[in-house]
Scaffold this motif. Structure first.
Motif, PDB file in Angstrom:
ATOM      1  N   ALA A 146       8.114  -6.582  -5.996  1.00 59.79           N
ATOM      2  CA  ALA A 146       8.980  -5.339  -5.780  1.00 59.79           C
ATOM      3  C   ALA A 146       8.330  -4.896  -4.414  1.00 59.79           C
ATOM      4  O   ALA A 146       8.847  -5.005  -3.260  1.00 59.79           O
ATOM      5  CB  ALA A 146       9.547  -4.197  -6.785  1.00 59.79           C
ATOM      6  N   LEU A 147       7.105  -4.691  -4.415  1.00 59.46           N
ATOM      7  CA  LEU A 147       6.255  -4.015  -3.342  1.00 59.46           C
ATOM      8  C   LEU A 147       6.419  -5.258  -1.995  1.00 59.46           C
ATOM      9  O   LEU A 147       6.495  -4.801  -1.160  1.00 59.46           O
ATOM     10  CB  LEU A 147       4.844  -3.935  -3.459  1.00 59.46           C
ATOM     11  CG  LEU A 147       4.909  -2.225  -4.381  1.00 59.46           C
ATOM     12  CD1 LEU A 147       3.200  -2.485  -5.171  1.00 59.46           C
ATOM     13  CD2 LEU A 147       5.312  -1.220  -3.629  1.00 59.46           C
ATOM     14  N   PHE A 148       6.296  -6.319  -2.398  1.00 62.03           N
ATOM     15  CA  PHE A 148       6.028  -7.679  -1.531  1.00 62.03           C
ATOM     16  C   PHE A 148       7.367  -7.697  -1.035  1.00 62.03           C
ATOM     17  O   PHE A 148       7.496  -7.715   0.393  1.00 62.03           O
ATOM     18  CB  PHE A 148       5.715  -8.785  -2.284  1.00 62.03           C
ATOM     19  CG  PHE A 148       5.260  -9.915  -1.200  1.00 62.03           C
ATOM     20  CD1 PHE A 148       3.984 -10.087  -0.790  1.00 62.03           C
ATOM     21  CD2 PHE A 148       6.004 -10.908  -1.034  1.00 62.03           C
ATOM     22  CE1 PHE A 148       3.431 -10.941   0.111  1.00 62.03           C
ATOM     23  CE2 PHE A 148       5.594 -12.014  -0.155  1.00 62.03           C
ATOM     24  CZ  PHE A 148       4.143 -11.976   0.310  1.00 62.03           C
ATOM     25  N   GLN A 149       8.222  -7.464  -1.531  1.00 66.97           N
ATOM     26  CA  GLN A 149       9.836  -7.853  -1.182  1.00 66.97           C
ATOM     27  C   GLN A 149      10.107  -6.372  -0.123  1.00 66.97           C
ATOM     28  O   GLN A 149      10.744  -6.791   0.832  1.00 66.97           O
ATOM     29  CB  GLN A 149      10.744  -7.935  -2.209  1.00 66.97           C
ATOM     30  CG  GLN A 149      10.634  -9.423  -2.869  1.00 66.97           C
ATOM     31  CD  GLN A 149      11.874  -9.299  -4.109  1.00 66.97           C
ATOM     32  OE1 GLN A 149      12.033  -8.355  -4.730  1.00 66.97           O
ATOM     33  NE2 GLN A 149      11.835 -10.600  -3.999  1.00 66.97           N
ATOM     34  N   ARG A 150       9.789  -5.293  -0.214  1.00 67.09           N
ATOM     35  CA  ARG A 150       9.954  -3.930   0.331  1.00 67.09           C
ATOM     36  C   ARG A 150       9.068  -4.370   1.718  1.00 67.09           C
ATOM     37  O   ARG A 150       9.637  -3.831   2.838  1.00 67.09           O
ATOM     38  CB  ARG A 150       9.393  -2.897  -0.564  1.00 67.09           C
ATOM     39  CG  ARG A 150       9.706  -1.442   0.100  1.00 67.09           C
ATOM     40  CD  ARG A 150       9.071  -0.511  -0.533  1.00 67.09           C
ATOM     41  NE  ARG A 150       9.448  -0.351  -1.678  1.00 67.09           N
ATOM     42  CZ  ARG A 150       9.043   0.227  -2.754  1.00 67.09           C
ATOM     43  NH1 ARG A 150       7.720   0.839  -2.701  1.00 67.09           N
ATOM     44  NH2 ARG A 150       9.422   0.508  -3.902  1.00 67.09           N
ATOM     45  N   GLU A 151       7.992  -4.782   1.431  1.00 65.46           N
ATOM     46  CA  GLU A 151       7.078  -5.138   2.949  1.00 65.46           C
ATOM     47  C   GLU A 151       8.066  -5.919   3.782  1.00 65.46           C
ATOM     48  O   GLU A 151       8.192  -5.751   4.768  1.00 65.46           O
ATOM     49  CB  GLU A 151       5.828  -5.602   2.426  1.00 65.46           C
ATOM     50  CG  GLU A 151       5.100  -5.794   3.688  1.00 65.46           C
ATOM     51  CD  GLU A 151       3.773  -6.554   3.396  1.00 65.46           C
ATOM     52  OE1 GLU A 151       2.755  -6.541   4.209  1.00 65.46           O
ATOM     53  OE2 GLU A 151       3.291  -6.887   2.374  1.00 65.46           O
ATOM     54  N   PHE A 152       8.673  -6.989   3.445  1.00 67.07           N
ATOM     55  CA  PHE A 152       9.266  -7.902   4.203  1.00 67.07           C
ATOM     56  C   PHE A 152      10.550  -7.118   4.802  1.00 67.07           C
ATOM     57  O   PHE A 152      11.009  -7.066   5.993  1.00 67.07           O
ATOM     58  CB  PHE A 152       9.641  -9.215   3.279  1.00 67.07           C
ATOM     59  CG  PHE A 152      10.833  -9.804   4.056  1.00 67.07           C
ATOM     60  CD1 PHE A 152      10.521 -10.441   5.428  1.00 67.07           C
ATOM     61  CD2 PHE A 152      12.240 -10.084   3.614  1.00 67.07           C
ATOM     62  CE1 PHE A 152      11.777 -11.210   5.803  1.00 67.07           C
ATOM     63  CE2 PHE A 152      13.183 -10.631   4.304  1.00 67.07           C
ATOM     64  CZ  PHE A 152      12.953 -11.216   5.233  1.00 67.07           C
ATOM     65  N   LYS A 153      11.221  -6.596   3.910  1.00 67.28           N
ATOM     66  CA  LYS A 153      12.483  -5.657   4.204  1.00 67.28           C
ATOM     67  C   LYS A 153      12.358  -4.720   5.258  1.00 67.28           C
ATOM     68  O   LYS A 153      13.115  -4.755   6.380  1.00 67.28           O
ATOM     69  CB  LYS A 153      13.034  -5.097   3.166  1.00 67.28           C
ATOM     70  CG  LYS A 153      14.398  -4.267   3.479  1.00 67.28           C
ATOM     71  CD  LYS A 153      14.951  -3.328   2.321  1.00 67.28           C
ATOM     72  CE  LYS A 153      15.940  -2.547   2.636  1.00 67.28           C
ATOM     73  NZ  LYS A 153      16.629  -2.035   1.462  1.00 67.28           N
TER      74      LYS A 153
ATOM     75  N   PHE B  76       1.614  -3.326   5.268  1.00 68.46           N
ATOM     76  CA  PHE B  76       2.684  -2.646   4.796  1.00 68.46           C
ATOM     77  C   PHE B  76       2.871  -2.801   3.332  1.00 68.46           C
ATOM     78  O   PHE B  76       3.976  -2.621   3.065  1.00 68.46           O
ATOM     79  CB  PHE B  76       3.985  -2.699   5.809  1.00 68.46           C
ATOM     80  CG  PHE B  76       3.833  -1.958   7.234  1.00 68.46           C
ATOM     81  CD1 PHE B  76       4.858  -1.232   7.397  1.00 68.46           C
ATOM     82  CD2 PHE B  76       3.112  -2.679   8.000  1.00 68.46           C
ATOM     83  CE1 PHE B  76       4.932  -0.770   8.385  1.00 68.46           C
ATOM     84  CE2 PHE B  76       3.092  -1.834   9.098  1.00 68.46           C
ATOM     85  CZ  PHE B  76       4.004  -1.118   9.598  1.00 68.46           C
ATOM     86  N   GLY B  77       1.816  -3.506   2.870  1.00 68.27           N
ATOM     87  CA  GLY B  77       2.122  -3.774   1.306  1.00 68.27           C
ATOM     88  C   GLY B  77       2.182  -2.478   0.322  1.00 68.27           C
ATOM     89  O   GLY B  77       2.781  -2.690  -0.804  1.00 68.27           O
ATOM     90  N   ALA B  78       1.993  -1.385   1.050  1.00 65.94           N
ATOM     91  CA  ALA B  78       2.110   0.057   0.164  1.00 65.94           C
ATOM     92  C   ALA B  78       3.420   0.722   0.622  1.00 65.94           C
ATOM     93  O   ALA B  78       3.553   1.921   0.179  1.00 65.94           O
ATOM     94  CB  ALA B  78       0.800   0.920   0.224  1.00 65.94           C
ATOM     95  N   VAL B  79       4.098   0.082   1.721  1.00 64.31           N
ATOM     96  CA  VAL B  79       5.404   0.950   2.402  1.00 64.31           C
ATOM     97  C   VAL B  79       6.230   1.640   1.243  1.00 64.31           C
ATOM     98  O   VAL B  79       6.320   0.785   0.268  1.00 64.31           O
ATOM     99  CB  VAL B  79       5.870   0.210   3.283  1.00 64.31           C
ATOM    100  CG1 VAL B  79       6.691  -0.762   2.687  1.00 64.31           C
ATOM    101  CG2 VAL B  79       6.778   0.891   4.464  1.00 64.31           C
ATOM    102  N   ARG B  80       6.716   2.613   1.428  1.00 64.70           N
ATOM    103  CA  ARG B  80       7.762   3.185   0.817  1.00 64.70           C
ATOM    104  C   ARG B  80       8.904   3.939   1.443  1.00 64.70           C
ATOM    105  O   ARG B  80       9.007   4.133   2.446  1.00 64.70           O
ATOM    106  CB  ARG B  80       7.233   4.630  -0.168  1.00 64.70           C
ATOM    107  CG  ARG B  80       7.790   5.211  -1.088  1.00 64.70           C
ATOM    108  CD  ARG B  80       7.813   4.181  -2.399  1.00 64.70           C
ATOM    109  NE  ARG B  80       8.325   4.970  -3.523  1.00 64.70           N
ATOM    110  CZ  ARG B  80       9.625   4.908  -4.262  1.00 64.70           C
ATOM    111  NH1 ARG B  80      10.426   4.395  -3.349  1.00 64.70           N
ATOM    112  NH2 ARG B  80      10.139   5.356  -5.110  1.00 64.70           N
ATOM    113  N   GLU B  81      10.200   3.517   0.686  1.00 68.80           N
ATOM    114  CA  GLU B  81      11.273   3.852   1.242  1.00 68.80           C
ATOM    115  C   GLU B  81      11.775   5.298   0.932  1.00 68.80           C
ATOM    116  O   GLU B  81      11.577   5.435  -0.361  1.00 68.80           O
ATOM    117  CB  GLU B  81      12.537   2.827   1.055  1.00 68.80           C
ATOM    118  CG  GLU B  81      12.506   1.568   1.691  1.00 68.80           C
ATOM    119  CD  GLU B  81      13.561   0.669   1.336  1.00 68.80           C
ATOM    120  OE1 GLU B  81      14.367   0.541   2.188  1.00 68.80           O
ATOM    121  OE2 GLU B  81      13.562  -0.028   0.354  1.00 68.80           O
ATOM    122  N   VAL B  82      12.221   5.996   1.585  1.00 67.15           N
ATOM    123  CA  VAL B  82      12.822   7.335   1.363  1.00 67.15           C
ATOM    124  C   VAL B  82      14.224   7.082   0.819  1.00 67.15           C
ATOM    125  O   VAL B  82      15.004   7.220   1.923  1.00 67.15           O
ATOM    126  CB  VAL B  82      12.409   8.451   2.351  1.00 67.15           C
ATOM    127  CG1 VAL B  82      13.107   9.908   1.806  1.00 67.15           C
ATOM    128  CG2 VAL B  82      10.971   8.495   2.632  1.00 67.15           C
TER     129      VAL B  82
END
Length: 379
Positions: free
Chosen positions: A51-58, A170-176
């Motif tokens: 999930a974190l990896f896919q969020r980084e790509f997104k 951006f492996g730790a990036v978080r969406e608000v």
């Protein structure tokens, strides 16, 4: 996983060299039709890592800024590995497909390498202010996309040959998102990501907010201005503030005050957003240009002025070093860590002092949508 010479994704990408390994991924240099790029491969397959990896790509595929690595919309794919962790070939369909991400290869060095090349000689104010503006503008782009980075530190900032900074990893990036805000308000425990010395308390407790990036930014620039890792400094027992100023007598007071606001233990005392931060930086630049500020050294030791202190620092540097805190070590522990659960990591209490009673109450509660902290009883 992959060997030099392997061709992936319909033979489009050829593995050139392994670059490194850390966290849950490995990186390789690859050739894409004559253009060198970076291949990041997820080395774990459990759902949270995926999930974190896919969020980084997104997130990266949506951002278009010179301070962010370029990722195309077709830059994510899955492919079967050609070897196991021991480097032995894998035959047939025995291996589970790997998650892969292709991104721009950013030339240059990261800021931790930059410091080491200078033997940890501190950066000058003019450079620091330019870099602060650049990173604030990068964060403006990220935060405008309703995301925040969560892992800012010198090793995650690249310096291109032309002087442009690039925020990487951006492996730790978080969406608000609305779900995220509800979880914060309800104090729902989640995976904790932290880098010792750079991560604020609220993030270590699993309640990171966009302003958590500002704390890490401030700690990063203290490192650049002193040549010392933030872990080398002690903290004020009552307020939790980092005690770093005496090791940077050449720094203007207005810049020091800005950095201290960025690193404020209490979220509400930090700038509210990147636009406000940019305005504050411009004000600092103006005061320095108009000589409307003193230097930290003017206030140290009472009788000794800044010129004497700078001369002392020059003498130290001429001997091959610079002044460091008595507790300073040669190690620079910046490794990002995933931490699950509510118990603080064992090194937490040794590096972060308690807050005052008023501000300490604020840390015990959830985080409303305005980003400020409140106590459990509305204090």
């Amino acid at each position: 996983m992959f060997q030099v010479g392997d061709r992936l994704h319909h033979d489009r990408y050829e593995i050139l060299n392994p670059l490194g390994q850390g966290g849950f991924s490995q990186t390789f240099e690859v050739d894409d039709g004559g253009t060198v790029k970076v291949l990041k491969v997820l080395s774990e397959s459990y759902p949270k890592a995926v999930a974190l990896f896919q969020r980084e790509f997104k997130v990266l595929s949506q951002l278009r800024h010179p301070g962010v690595p370029l990722v195309e919309t077709d830059g994510y794919f899955m492919v079967a590995p050609t070897s196991n962790t021991a480097g032995e070939p894998i035959e047939g369909d025995a291996a589970e497909p790997c998650h892969c991400l292709i991104m721009e290869r950013v030339p240059g060095v990261d800021l931790r390498q930059w410091l080491r090349q200078r033997e940890n000689e501190p950066a000058v104010e003019e450079t620091v202010l330019d870099w602060l503006v650049q990173l604030a503008e990068i964060l403006a782009q990220i935060h405008q996309h309703h995301c925040f980075h969560r892992d800012i530190k010198p090793s995650n900032i690249m310096l291109r040959p032309d002087g442009q900074l690039v925020l990487i990893d951006f492996g730790a990036v978080r969406e608000v998102t609305e779900t995220f805000l509800h979880k914060q308000q309800d104090d729902v425990t989640s995976t904790h990501l932290y880098s010792r010395g750079y991560t604020p308390m609220e993030q270590m407790q699993g309640r990171a907010v966009p302003q958590s990036d500002f704390f890490a930014l401030g700690r990063t620039f203290v490192h650049l201005l002193t040549g010392c890792n933030p872990l080398d400094f002690s903290t004020d027992f009552e307020t939790g503030a980092l005690l770093w100023r005496e090791h940077a007598p050449h720094v203007s007071l207005v810049l020091a005050e800005l950095l201290d606001r960025l690193m404020a233990p209490f979220v509400a005392k930090r700038p509210s957003d990147p636009t406000c931060l940019i305005s504050e930086i411009v004000a600092v630049q103006s005061k320095i240009a108009n000589q409307d500020t003193d230097y930290i050294g003017c206030l140290l030791d009472g009788a000794q002025d800044v010129s004497g202190r700078l001369e002392s620092r020059s003498d130290v540097r001429a001997q091959g070093g610079h002044q460091r805190p008595a507790s300073a070590t040669s190690a620079e522990p910046e490794t990002s860590t995933q931490y699950e659960g509510t118990e603080m990591p064992p090194d937490f209490l040794t590096n972060v002092s308690r807050l005052s009673s008023d501000e300490g109450a604020a840390w015990s509660g959830g985080i409303p949508q305005d980003g400020s902290l409140k106590g459990r009883h509305g204090q």
